[in-house]
Design a protein around this motif. Sequence first.
Motif, PDB file in Angstrom:
ATOM      1  N   ILE A  90       0.515  -1.034  -0.149  1.00 27.36           N
ATOM      2  CA  ILE A  90      -0.289  -0.361   0.052  1.00 27.36           C
ATOM      3  C   ILE A  90       0.914   1.352  -0.129  1.00 27.36           C
ATOM      4  N   SER A  91       0.367   1.772  -0.986  1.00 28.22           N
ATOM      5  CA  SER A  91       1.550   3.345  -0.948  1.00 28.22           C
ATOM      6  C   SER A  91       0.925   4.059   0.782  1.00 28.22           C
ATOM      7  N   GLU A  92       2.271   4.364   1.018  1.00 22.11           N
ATOM      8  CA  GLU A  92       1.504   5.674   2.095  1.00 22.11           C
ATOM      9  C   GLU A  92       0.735   6.685   2.359  1.00 22.11           C
ATOM     10  N   CYS A  93       0.657   7.328   0.438  1.00 25.73           N
ATOM     11  CA  CYS A  93      -0.160   8.336  -0.023  1.00 25.73           C
ATOM     12  C   CYS A  93      -2.332   7.773   0.041  1.00 25.73           C
ATOM     13  N   VAL A  94      -1.999   6.154   0.476  1.00 25.54           N
ATOM     14  CA  VAL A  94      -3.376   6.298   0.321  1.00 25.54           C
ATOM     15  C   VAL A  94      -4.234   7.578   1.701  1.00 25.54           C
TER      16      VAL A  94
ATOM     17  N   VAL B 197       2.095  -4.066   3.518  1.00 25.10           N
ATOM     18  CA  VAL B 197       3.866  -3.350   3.660  1.00 25.10           C
ATOM     19  C   VAL B 197       3.352  -1.442   3.282  1.00 25.10           C
ATOM     20  N   THR B 198       3.730  -0.472   3.610  1.00 29.19           N
ATOM     21  CA  THR B 198       3.940   0.730   3.220  1.00 29.19           C
ATOM     22  C   THR B 198       5.212   0.888   2.662  1.00 29.19           C
ATOM     23  N   VAL B 199       4.459   2.092   1.801  1.00 29.26           N
ATOM     24  CA  VAL B 199       5.792   2.283   0.629  1.00 29.26           C
ATOM     25  C   VAL B 199       5.887   3.687   0.488  1.00 29.26           C
ATOM     26  N   PRO B 200       6.574   4.753   1.930  1.00 25.28           N
ATOM     27  CA  PRO B 200       7.237   5.856   1.748  1.00 25.28           C
ATOM     28  C   PRO B 200       6.335   6.612   0.337  1.00 25.28           C
TER      29      PRO B 200
END
Lengths: 443, 126, 498
Positions: free
Chosen positions: A155-159, A179-182
């Motif tokens: 998941i994108s951290e922008c969500v 898994v969060t991608v910054p």
Amino acid sequence: MPYIPHTPADQEAMLAAIGVESLDELFADIPPTLRASRLDLPPGKSEDAVLRHLAALAAKNRTDLLSFLGAGFYDHAIPAAVDALAGRSEFVTAYTPYQAEASQGLLQAIFEYQTAMARLLDMEVANASLYDGGTALYEAIMMAVRLTKRTRIVISECVNPIYRVMLTSYTTNLNLTLVTVPQRGGAPDIAALMRALDGNTAAIIVQNPNFFGTIEDYTALFATAHRHDALAILSVYPILQSILRTPGAMGADIAVAEGQSLGLPLSFGGPYLGIMTCRKALVRQMPGRIVGRTVDSTGKTGFVLTLQAREQHIRRDKATSNICSNQALCALRALIYICLLGPEGLQRTAQLAMERAHYAARRLGALPGVRVYNTGPFGNEFALQLPVRAYAVIDALLAKNIVPGFPLGRYYPGLDNHLLVACTEKTSREDIGILAEYIGGCL
Amino acid sequence: MIPQDLRYTASHEWVRIDGDDAIVGITHFAQQQLGDLTFVETPAVGTRLAPGQEAGTVESVKAASEIYCPVAGEVVAVNTELETSPEIVNRDPYGAGWLFRVRLTAPPEGLMDSAAYTAHIAGQGH
Amino acid sequence: MKTVFATSRPGRAGVWPPAPQTEPAALIEPRLLREKRPCLPELSELDVVRHFTGLSRLNFSVDGNFYPLGSCTMKYNPKFTEAVAAHPGFTALHPLIPQLRGAGHFTQGALEVLYETERFLCAITGMHAFTLQPLAGAHGELTGVMLMAAYHRDKGNRKTTILVPDSAHGTNPASAAIAGYQVVSIPSHEGIIDPAAMEKVLNEDVAGLMMTCPNTLGLFERHLPRIVELVHSVDGLLYYDGANLNAIMGKMRVGDAGFDIVHINLHKTFATPHGGGGPGAGPVGVSARLEPYLPISRVVKLEDGQYYLNYDYPKSIGYIAPFYGNFGVILKAYAYLLRLGREGVVRVAENAVLAANYLRARLRGHLEIPYDRTCMHEFVASVAELAASHGVRALDIAKALLDRGHYAPTIYFPLIVKECLMIEPTETESKETLDGFVDDLVDIVKTARINPAAIQAAPHHLPVARLDEVRAARAMELTDDAGLSEVMEITAESDTHA
């Protein structure tokens, strides 16, 4: 007694028909030790007294603020006809349309809603609604996990961070890995998202426009996800979706949205509307109710709840979801709103909101030490990087009854000087001028 | 109504032994209980199944039921006709409505003959 | 009626926002824009009003019809609560305002509504604390099971199963399974849970028991004290499904009985309208030992009388909903409770139970009533005999009732009674309405014996006759395609011009 029609004579006749002496006898099955010893409620009030009490409470809320608060929940104009039509008691006091022949109005409306959502998001099918945008994302994850039999979610951290907290809550007991991608500069790091995909990834989740307001094209990312046999899940903003590249065009497998912007008031957080759409091939894993068109025994067109074998009332512990009540009346509001605005009205609303936000970004970005944080294009919302803590500005402006935006530091460590500013078609240039003046005044 | 040359399970699957293979379907009783089928999900060819393992699903408007593999083996063929025409199972459960074919890896065990199955469903009634 | 997509005419619209000054491409790169305008209805405002007014007339509703729908508590929804929820002082509030440090004073009225509603629900159920976040009954169930999981995780318990009686609503096993538990079904004995049968499946793996009381047969679980003792003996938790709270509200407090977690359906017991399938609300109450795990935020009252949102609960399960629940629904329930007060709440339960038993007594002899003893707010009748003798099933009876202007009883569960009619009249229906329903139902059963085909073919007087659900499920026509080809033609034309 309010709302109880029985006269003493009625009660007596009914007790006699049952063959008992008193109401109390009817409760004989409750063991005496379990009988309520107390009921700490105030005495009943007249309707008028309750209305006055609630009006007094409403008056304690300040709704005359000049607000630039959005963060996924927006103050759009709602045509009066939405309230008038969705407020019809034939809709409001109806039950879930299980008895189709007595529920054709609602069923057809939901069928039209499904069609409108599928067309707006450019996806093949939609369900009859979920609770909200966050639970819609959760249900999308669960679909992906069932379909792929994998356990990892990227998941994108922008969500929207509110949704990301919800997803963490929901998946804690489930042996799933999130898994969060910054983010970088208010945008997802697409290359990092691609690298995060692996053979155990059930789905990738991104949002457009994202929480920072930034707009992306995820076509390449989704193609990469598909090469790993992972599902592509996209969360969108329905108003802006009328002009933005669609989830369908980008290759999304499941597209979800918070539908509040489609004719629902902010109402302190609910009731809102979870929109869910997907490719038709995945429909048997879709949660919630779905309406289908069919014919009656005379050949006349009609509508029914269909594919019910997915649902909890039939499948029980093997159901695709436990959802039963959804947000039917909110879905009806969204449909009526869309019908009143039409494609032209929706696109104008989106474009006006974007024009205002771009004007605000120019005005605010010109203040000394202030810059627009978004490195990519944005829609009706953007992040400002301030030379001071965001709360310095918020504190000063709240004193003037202005809510300048949302402090990004609340969910993003390191962004304590960043303010998320939203506009809608209701935001005027004068409003923006006032905001610029006051922010300028506290720098 | 209950063919004598087949073997049965308590969960209403039937098995036809055909050389090294077993053909699996659901019984007339099962299709009658479910009503008009709207969807049949069969296992993918190549799937290895153990006896009692879930192998698919049959759905009607008001019911859904898992199909359990009655034997041990590898799925070598499935009835693809059912994807578009699930009603074949209602029409001909023991023939054209077969579900899948398994290459046996062990001899079938614990299955009922037609007499035992007849007694089994007599106890279930409507 | 034709769909809005079929009646759409290019160039029409109901609401005309002012024309923007720019084109999207002036603000955003074209690669980020959609290629085609969405093909959505183009209608005048009057077109829209006529369409939806027309649709509304094709619908049964509590305002127009009696809904003896078991387990759904379709009582009258007082009109004044709509006015409360529509107050701009509530509808215009952005939910993030109280989360801004220093802005809590802008939403004191709304926070007070939340706080007071929680307090009322605690008083009614005897629970220690409540969360209003869950957005529907099933969502409350999921929250409750997540609270169970958090409790066991925190205590280091290894628990894998949840017990659910076979009479339970489908949402119970679904909620337990979705939260990661295996479901073990407990068979009923004479319609209620038999502690001896439960003991057989009770072991250290059991995380808890989900129970509806009275159950879906309308029967009170008479062995409740023993059941509570048994579940607690393995450190399991007792979950109370509040679907049937209307029967015992004010008569018994589930917290006093030993339940650890309870969810309530505001759209059942507390008279908020069902909206054709939602929005509802499913607040969850817990005993003191489970309070640390409740979702955040929580509303707290300070000594100076101010309310604020507290997030400082390190053991909390987190966010279940984005904000504070379906606030508009909570407002209606709060207003309803203020109106009823202490004495009103008790009268609700008494009269709901009175009405159910009255219907049961009047239908005795006409319909089979498998558990014919004093019921609570609902009871189950069966037409299994009629189905066997004349081929008229519960579904047929249901459709024939629609023809007479009554909504149908619940017929799809409880699964343990064949051809069931689960009947819940609620406290708000008059004796005349109840008598009329009995007369019609008796007449339908009589007709079914003489002319079964007439009942099997019902309904005859509704907007549509019996619908073909098999065809719907096979054909899967889930969206309308009206108007789509037109747009494609226009696009194709404009493409050639370009």
